[in-house]
Design a protein around this motif. Structure first.
Motif, PDB file in Angstrom:
ATOM      1  N   PRO A 158      -0.941   8.959  10.182  1.00  0.00           N
ATOM      2  CA  PRO A 158       0.442   8.200  10.822  1.00  0.00           C
ATOM      3  C   PRO A 158       1.457   8.392   9.470  1.00  0.00           C
ATOM      4  O   PRO A 158       1.207   8.245   8.530  1.00  0.00           O
ATOM      5  CB  PRO A 158       0.014   6.756  11.292  1.00  0.00           C
ATOM      6  N   ASP A 159       2.562   8.749  10.174  1.00  0.00           N
ATOM      7  CA  ASP A 159       3.840   8.901   9.396  1.00  0.00           C
ATOM      8  C   ASP A 159       3.821   9.932   8.405  1.00  0.00           C
ATOM      9  O   ASP A 159       4.495   9.884   7.479  1.00  0.00           O
ATOM     10  CB  ASP A 159       4.050   7.429   8.825  1.00  0.00           C
ATOM     11  N   GLY A 231      -3.959   4.979   0.619  1.00  0.00           N
ATOM     12  CA  GLY A 231      -2.654   5.482   1.451  1.00  0.00           C
ATOM     13  C   GLY A 231      -1.900   4.267   2.134  1.00  0.00           C
ATOM     14  O   GLY A 231      -1.023   4.525   3.317  1.00  0.00           O
ATOM     15  N   GLU A 232      -2.340   3.074   2.054  1.00  0.00           N
ATOM     16  CA  GLU A 232      -2.064   1.866   3.104  1.00  0.00           C
ATOM     17  C   GLU A 232      -0.701   1.619   2.611  1.00  0.00           C
ATOM     18  O   GLU A 232      -0.274   1.306   1.462  1.00  0.00           O
ATOM     19  CB  GLU A 232      -3.215   1.007   3.097  1.00  0.00           C
ATOM     20  N   LYS A 233       0.185   1.475   3.754  1.00  0.00           N
ATOM     21  CA  LYS A 233       1.324   0.577   3.686  1.00  0.00           C
ATOM     22  C   LYS A 233       1.395  -0.736   4.102  1.00  0.00           C
ATOM     23  O   LYS A 233       1.038  -1.252   5.134  1.00  0.00           O
ATOM     24  CB  LYS A 233       2.487   1.392   4.729  1.00  0.00           C
ATOM     25  N   ARG A 234       1.773  -1.678   3.280  1.00  0.00           N
ATOM     26  CA  ARG A 234       1.566  -3.108   3.234  1.00  0.00           C
ATOM     27  C   ARG A 234       2.605  -3.653   3.413  1.00  0.00           C
ATOM     28  O   ARG A 234       3.759  -3.280   2.509  1.00  0.00           O
ATOM     29  CB  ARG A 234       0.506  -3.566   2.314  1.00  0.00           C
ATOM     30  N   PRO A 235       3.147  -4.954   3.899  1.00  0.00           N
ATOM     31  CA  PRO A 235       4.194  -5.702   3.721  1.00  0.00           C
ATOM     32  C   PRO A 235       4.495  -6.330   2.455  1.00  0.00           C
ATOM     33  O   PRO A 235       3.502  -6.587   1.821  1.00  0.00           O
ATOM     34  CB  PRO A 235       4.224  -6.825   4.952  1.00  0.00           C
ATOM     35  N   SER A 246       5.259   6.012   0.346  1.00  0.00           N
ATOM     36  CA  SER A 246       5.251   6.793  -0.811  1.00  0.00           C
ATOM     37  C   SER A 246       5.296   8.430  -0.929  1.00  0.00           C
ATOM     38  O   SER A 246       5.046   8.950   0.180  1.00  0.00           O
ATOM     39  CB  SER A 246       3.866   6.388  -1.710  1.00  0.00           C
ATOM     40  N   ARG A 247       5.514   9.023  -1.848  1.00  0.00           N
ATOM     41  CA  ARG A 247       5.610  10.477  -1.719  1.00  0.00           C
ATOM     42  C   ARG A 247       4.527  11.084  -1.452  1.00  0.00           C
ATOM     43  O   ARG A 247       4.148  12.213  -0.795  1.00  0.00           O
ATOM     44  CB  ARG A 247       6.096  11.133  -3.109  1.00  0.00           C
TER      45      ARG A 247
END
Length: 346
Positions: A158-159, A231-235, A246-247
């Motif tokens: 995703p993303d 690779g997790e996006k966290r608040p 991130s890149r």
């Protein structure tokens, strides 16, 4: 969680998925698909005569009902059908598109996945390859790095519009840039330390899942599940806003993940429910639910909060989740097809 209804089919169920409207598509080993409107166990539409076992079903979601549809893996080919049809029974002759994706007659397809933006179809094959079909041109791109054994699972990240992760019976997870066909990273899974002198199966990767925030989960034939948070996006702890992307997606970094010992036998399915719940299922129908979080130091943790067992399945072949239902499908002790529909909020 409890069983809401049970659906029986003449042949073993090999694939299940939900449509964008919440209907359930069921594929069998005789090359037939059936559509159900849950919780009713009555068939409302069917597709037959696809020739080989249905290995995977992927739904192309669209606000325009005429543009949506489903892709079906059967043998070495992928078929595209419209989401809606006036025909109660369709055949291969009614397919919008048929694409030969296996490199030879033995190179059967396994999993199909559709990208978030609806532009690409990813596929995996018995020959060890992962690849992508671009819908607008029907161009097929195969990844330059192949698995040395069966490639059983493939998912888009995703993303990350140009990236996917594949997994195989060579115990490897591969992270690809598919427009370039290049390998960005890999994780080679090793066997667990022997326990009590029992010889476990090799750590073949049997299924994968990727959450909307970039968590990755992989289940193995030796009863384990790995959850990767690299690779997790966290608040942000201050603002509550999501971190800037991130890149690079580092989801396959082993030191950013954790291992769960789920069972002694193969774990055939892992699915995320949102970003904080992971559900696992074994070959013999044992279910478990884990709450995923981070401790005060930011380390990933997963706590079991429920376990259960299917009532009538002798072997599980496929699992699909669409709130509020979890479908567990395969065959019963007589070799006939069976689907148990579980309510997630019970």
């Amino acid at each position: 969680m409890s069983v809401q209804c049970t659906i029986n089919t003449p042949h073993a169920v090999s694939a299940v998925t939900f449509s964008s409207s919440g209907s359930l598509w069921v594929g069998s080993d005789d090359g037939t698909l059936r559509l159900y409107e849950l919780p009713a166990p009555k068939v409302v539409r069917a597709i037959k005569s696809l020739g080989s076992e249905i290995a995977s079903i992927a739904t192309l979601r669209s606000k325009d009902p005429q543009a949506g549809g489903l892709w079906i893996a059967s043998g070495c080919r992928a078929f595209s059908f419209p989401a809606h049809s006036d025909k109660m029974i369709s055949t291969d002759a009614d397919a919008r598109t048929t694409v030969q994706l296996g490199e030879d007659d033995e190179d059967a397809l396994n999993e199909l996945s559709i990208s978030e933006n609806g532009r690409y179809l990813a596929f995996s094959t018995d020959g060890g390859s992962a690849g992508v079909v671009e819908f607008s041109t029907q161009a097929v791109t195969r990844m330059k790095t192949r698995h040395s054994s069966i490639c059983g699972a493939v998912k888009f990240i995703p993303d990350r519009p140009s990236e996917l992760v594949s997994a195989g019976y060579d115990s490897a997870l591969l992270h690809h840039d598919f427009p370039q066909g290049t390998l960005l990273s890999r994780f080679d899974i090793t066997s667990a330390p022997p326990s009590s002198g029992v010889s476990l199966s090799p750590p073949f990767v049997l299924s994968t899942a990727v959450s909307s925030t970039g968590l990755v989960a992989a289940s193995t034939a030796d009863g384990r599940v790995w959850i990767g948070a690299g690779g997790e996006k966290r608040p942000s702890p201050v603002s509550g806003a999501k971190q800037k992307r991130s890149r690079k997606w580092d989801g396959l970094q082993e030191n950013e993940g954790l291992w769960l010992q789920v069972a002694e036998g193969p774990v055939v399915a892992v699915v995320f429910r949102g970003t904080e719940t992971l559900i696992t299922c074994t070959l013999l129908g044992k279910l478990a639910r884990y709450t995923i979080s981070h401790n005060a130091e930011g380390a990933l943790q997963a706590e079991p909060n429920w376990t259960g067992e299917t009532n009538h399945l002798a072997k599980v072949n496929a699992v699909a989740l669409n709130d509020p239902f979890l479908c567990v499908a395969g065959l019963d002790s007589a070799g006939k097809g069976i689907i148990e529909v579980w309510g997630l909020d019970e």
